[in-house]
Design a protein around this motif. Structure first.
Motif, PDB file in Angstrom:
ATOM      1  N   GLU A   1       0.837  -1.206   0.000  1.00 13.48           N
ATOM      2  CA  GLU A   1       0.000   0.000   0.000  1.00 13.48           C
ATOM      3  C   GLU A   1       0.870   1.253   0.000  1.00 13.48           C
ATOM      4  O   GLU A   1       0.619   2.192  -0.740  1.00 13.48           O
ATOM      5  CB  GLU A   1      -0.915   0.018   1.224  1.00 13.48           C
ATOM      6  N   SER A   2       1.883   1.284   0.855  1.00 13.89           N
ATOM      7  CA  SER A   2       2.728   2.462   0.980  1.00 13.89           C
ATOM      8  C   SER A   2       3.496   2.767  -0.301  1.00 13.89           C
ATOM      9  O   SER A   2       3.737   3.920  -0.631  1.00 13.89           O
ATOM     10  CB  SER A   2       3.710   2.290   2.138  1.00 13.89           C
TER      11      SER A   2
ATOM     12  N   GLN B   1       2.446   2.557  -3.214  1.00 10.56           N
ATOM     13  CA  GLN B   1       1.559   3.147  -4.202  1.00 10.56           C
ATOM     14  C   GLN B   1       1.449   4.656  -4.066  1.00 10.56           C
ATOM     15  O   GLN B   1       0.914   5.312  -4.950  1.00 10.56           O
ATOM     16  CB  GLN B   1       0.165   2.521  -4.099  1.00 10.56           C
ATOM     17  N   GLU B   2       1.951   5.230  -2.981  1.00  9.82           N
ATOM     18  CA  GLU B   2       1.825   6.669  -2.773  1.00  9.82           C
ATOM     19  C   GLU B   2       2.342   7.473  -3.951  1.00  9.82           C
ATOM     20  O   GLU B   2       1.728   8.444  -4.357  1.00  9.82           O
ATOM     21  CB  GLU B   2       2.554   7.089  -1.496  1.00  9.82           C
TER      22      GLU B   2
ATOM     23  N   THR C   1       2.435   6.697  -7.027  1.00 11.45           N
ATOM     24  CA  THR C   1       1.694   6.504  -8.271  1.00 11.45           C
ATOM     25  C   THR C   1       0.270   7.035  -8.201  1.00 11.45           C
ATOM     26  O   THR C   1      -0.360   7.230  -9.233  1.00 11.45           O
ATOM     27  CB  THR C   1       1.634   5.004  -8.640  1.00 11.45           C
ATOM     28  N   LEU C   2      -0.238   7.262  -7.014  1.00 17.08           N
ATOM     29  CA  LEU C   2      -1.628   7.690  -6.881  1.00 17.08           C
ATOM     30  C   LEU C   2      -1.792   9.207  -6.911  1.00 17.08           C
ATOM     31  O   LEU C   2      -2.875   9.702  -7.167  1.00 17.08           O
ATOM     32  CB  LEU C   2      -2.235   7.146  -5.588  1.00 17.08           C
ATOM     33  N   TYR C   3      -0.752   9.955  -6.618  1.00 20.86           N
ATOM     34  CA  TYR C   3      -0.813  11.416  -6.603  1.00 20.86           C
ATOM     35  C   TYR C   3      -1.954  11.915  -5.734  1.00 20.86           C
ATOM     36  O   TYR C   3      -2.715  12.798  -6.112  1.00 20.86           O
ATOM     37  CB  TYR C   3      -0.926  11.987  -8.025  1.00 20.86           C
ATOM     38  N   ALA C   4      -2.078  11.325  -4.562  1.00 20.58           N
ATOM     39  CA  ALA C   4      -3.152  11.690  -3.646  1.00 20.58           C
ATOM     40  C   ALA C   4      -2.599  12.089  -2.274  1.00 20.58           C
ATOM     41  O   ALA C   4      -3.358  12.258  -1.335  1.00 20.58           O
ATOM     42  CB  ALA C   4      -4.127  10.525  -3.496  1.00 20.58           C
TER      43      ALA C   4
ATOM     44  N   HIS D   1      -0.264   8.222   2.518  1.00 24.66           N
ATOM     45  CA  HIS D   1      -1.198   7.163   2.903  1.00 24.66           C
ATOM     46  C   HIS D   1      -1.303   7.152   4.426  1.00 24.66           C
ATOM     47  O   HIS D   1      -0.306   7.007   5.122  1.00 24.66           O
ATOM     48  CB  HIS D   1      -0.669   5.819   2.387  1.00 24.66           C
TER      49      HIS D   1
ATOM     50  N   THR E   1      -5.923   2.472   5.733  1.00 23.12           N
ATOM     51  CA  THR E   1      -6.614   1.607   4.782  1.00 23.12           C
ATOM     52  C   THR E   1      -7.909   1.171   5.460  1.00 23.12           C
ATOM     53  O   THR E   1      -7.887   0.701   6.598  1.00 23.12           O
ATOM     54  CB  THR E   1      -5.770   0.357   4.451  1.00 23.12           C
TER      55      THR E   1
END
Length: 141
Positions: free
Chosen positions: A69-70, A72-73, A75-78, A81, A84
């Protein structure tokens, strides 16, 4: 491993969560890379799992999922994290990672996450209406 003991009150996090969720708080677990401990677990949850020793696989699942999960930070541009959330028929489970080795798992009845539950139910209903997928066990949140 402290997988059989439950803290007997006095834990500030549990007190806070009880003030927010009341009797809908199902359990609170803190873990690190080697161990975990219950800060609180409701009796019916313990009974459903056949005792607290059966939670080891659950904790391992969350501990191992977090690095994925971490990562992905970027790649998500959000942003960062923070948590969850997994919504099941009988529980909403919030996983708060604290670095790669530490974390806290909070389980509540779905009614505590009522807004999220309603939004998710509405999405599921629409998704399954507009796609070839069928859902036979629609949750009754």
């Amino acid at each position: 491993m402290n997988n059989g003991e439950v803290t007997d009150g006095g834990e500030p996090l549990v007190d806070f969560l009880r003030s927010k969720a009341g009797d809908s708080l199902r359990g609170v677990i803190r873990y690190d890379s080697d161990d975990y401990r219950f800060l609180y677990v409701r009796t019916d949850v313990t009974e459903a799992y056949g005792g607290t020793s059966n939670f080891e696989a659950v904790v391992r699942q969350y501990r191992e999922a977090e690095p994925t999960e971490s990562k992905q930070e970027g790649t998500l541009y959000a942003g960062n994290h923070h948590v969850t959330v997994r919504l099941y028929d009988d529980a909403a489970i919030l996983h708060f990672p604290q670095g790669e080795e530490y974390g806290t798992i909070v389980s509540v009845d779905p009614n505590v996450a009522q807004g999220l539950s309603t939004f998710t139910y509405d999405c599921l209903e629409r998704i399954f209406r507009d796609s070839p997928q069928r859902i036979s066990n629609v949750p009754d949140w």
